[in-house]
Write an enzyme that holds these catalytic residues in place. Sequence first.
Site, mmCIF file in Angstrom:
data_model
loop_
_atom_site.group_PDB
_atom_site.id
_atom_site.type_symbol
_atom_site.label_atom_id
_atom_site.label_comp_id
_atom_site.label_asym_id
_atom_site.label_seq_id
_atom_site.Cartn_x
_atom_site.Cartn_y
_atom_site.Cartn_z
ATOM 1 N N GLU A 283 -43.448 32.293 -80.183
ATOM 2 C CA GLU A 283 -44.115 31.260 -79.374
ATOM 3 C C GLU A 283 -43.006 30.470 -78.703
ATOM 4 O O GLU A 283 -42.343 29.674 -79.339
ATOM 5 C CB GLU A 283 -44.959 30.338 -80.259
ATOM 6 C CG GLU A 283 -46.063 31.030 -81.044
ATOM 7 C CD GLU A 283 -47.122 31.648 -80.159
ATOM 8 O OE1 GLU A 283 -47.174 31.311 -78.952
ATOM 9 O OE2 GLU A 283 -47.892 32.468 -80.668
ATOM 10 N N CYS A 317 -44.989 22.324 -76.223
ATOM 11 C CA CYS A 317 -44.769 23.476 -75.347
ATOM 12 C C CYS A 317 -45.951 23.677 -74.404
ATOM 13 O O CYS A 317 -45.832 24.323 -73.370
ATOM 14 C CB CYS A 317 -44.513 24.740 -76.160
ATOM 15 S SG CYS A 317 -45.791 25.068 -77.368
#
Lengths: 382, 135
Positions: A283, A317
Amino acid sequence: MDRGCYDQTRPQAMKRASSGSDHEEYSAKRYQRLRLFALCQGAVYWWEMGRWWGIPVINPATEEVIAEVPNASDEQAMNAVDAAHAAAPGWRATPPRKRAEILLRCHTLMLERADELAMLISLENGKALSDARGEVTYAAEFFRWYAEEAVRIAGEYRMAPSGSNRILVDMEPIGIAVLITPWNFPAAMATRKIAPALAAGCTVVLKPASETPLTAYALADIYAEAGVPAGVVNVLTTKRAGPVTAAMLNDARVRKLSFTGSTGVGRTLLAEAAKTVLSCSMELGGNAPFVVFDDADLEAALDGAMVAKMRNAGEACTAANRFIVQDGIYDRFAEGLTKRMAALRVGAGTDPATACGPMITKKRSTRSRALSPTPWARAPAF
Amino acid sequence: MGKGARVLTGGERTEGRGYFYPPTVLVDVPVAAEMAREEIFGPVAPLYRFSTEDEAVALANDTEYGLAAYVFTGDLKRGLAVCGRIEAGMIALNRGLVSDPAAPFGGVKQSGLGREGGVHGIAEFMEPKYIAVSF
């Protein structure tokens, strides 16, 4: 349950300046009530040997050192892998229903201690308490969700097209997983990996970011209390992330890397993992567009913008990184966003009145200033 | 931040102890600005301008990343069409929060490999073993 390998020694150096407001004293008190220890056979050693301590944890709102955690060596990382390896057969053979019940207890205990965990997250990460509480709920939910999934792992059984045999497909736990998590969601990034790994029947070694290791250790306490057997979850902290991680990834017993962090570090880890053809879940970074069309509901778009941009003070993010706004609504959107952004109270995350806490490090806060005419700095690694 | 961009609020690091930075809004940021390509990871909101849907999609996709995206429109048909054209692993349509433990979290392009959460997350920690059985 055998808890013989857990040491409950408190970390040293939990000194905080005694000056300050009520909420600061409250924070310090709550913080010291937490029992912090590592769920690892090697960990007993680290806690006993002061010389292994070496990573200061800094409150980004005050720049004070609030704790020190162990700085693991390659050898100690191997001890953690040994512990995960030793625990693997037992955990893999634990009935899915029992795994699910343990995971559900992790969920319950996290929610019972939500205030304490939120305060700890806020102290070491800096985020506003409201964000930290939201994170605890989100993080705990992974345990409930994967408790529900653990008992629904399905395989296949069917006739081969040729008619000559049956095809049987069994889903097996992949094996020991190395989990590497960032500082921006100290609880959720850990549970988002640990919960599915444990549900699947894997044992893990977690390396949390050295900026925010306290939440990971506090959660390890909860896992043990919930009945996670010794060696199933191992937590280690190190300043030498590169070599220590490489040592673990190159161990033939390790079968999985799950990483959340920057794209730059992700590339390095993928290259390292290629040596042993390790299964990787990554990720990495984002650059989220936030597109607003003229026909959008302006208030809803502004509400959404504040969540998408300011949850975690932008340190996510998924954070909206580029507001792409149509001509006809541009000025009204800019005006509304400015009003809302300017109204946010900046302060220590542990202050209940704060809406926007500090950045995680000085580099981060000055980096935001680098927005000015200088070239945009490269995103630092987690 | 480049030529032409203006600061509407914030923009200066707060003095004193602690790593604080104020919430900041920037308008008229050129699309060629460095900050359009890099992850900000802070409380800074740069605004870019577009006229047509094609332009919006092109701008949204003009990045090596593909993690999350957000789309706001009163026209659901257009919204879903735009979501279909944006290269991202997760899109929030008319809302500001996309993360959910029950849904697959992850990105395309250089934002990553695999998914966490949802029914997909557990598959990342399992391997299928196939046995051909004759009896």
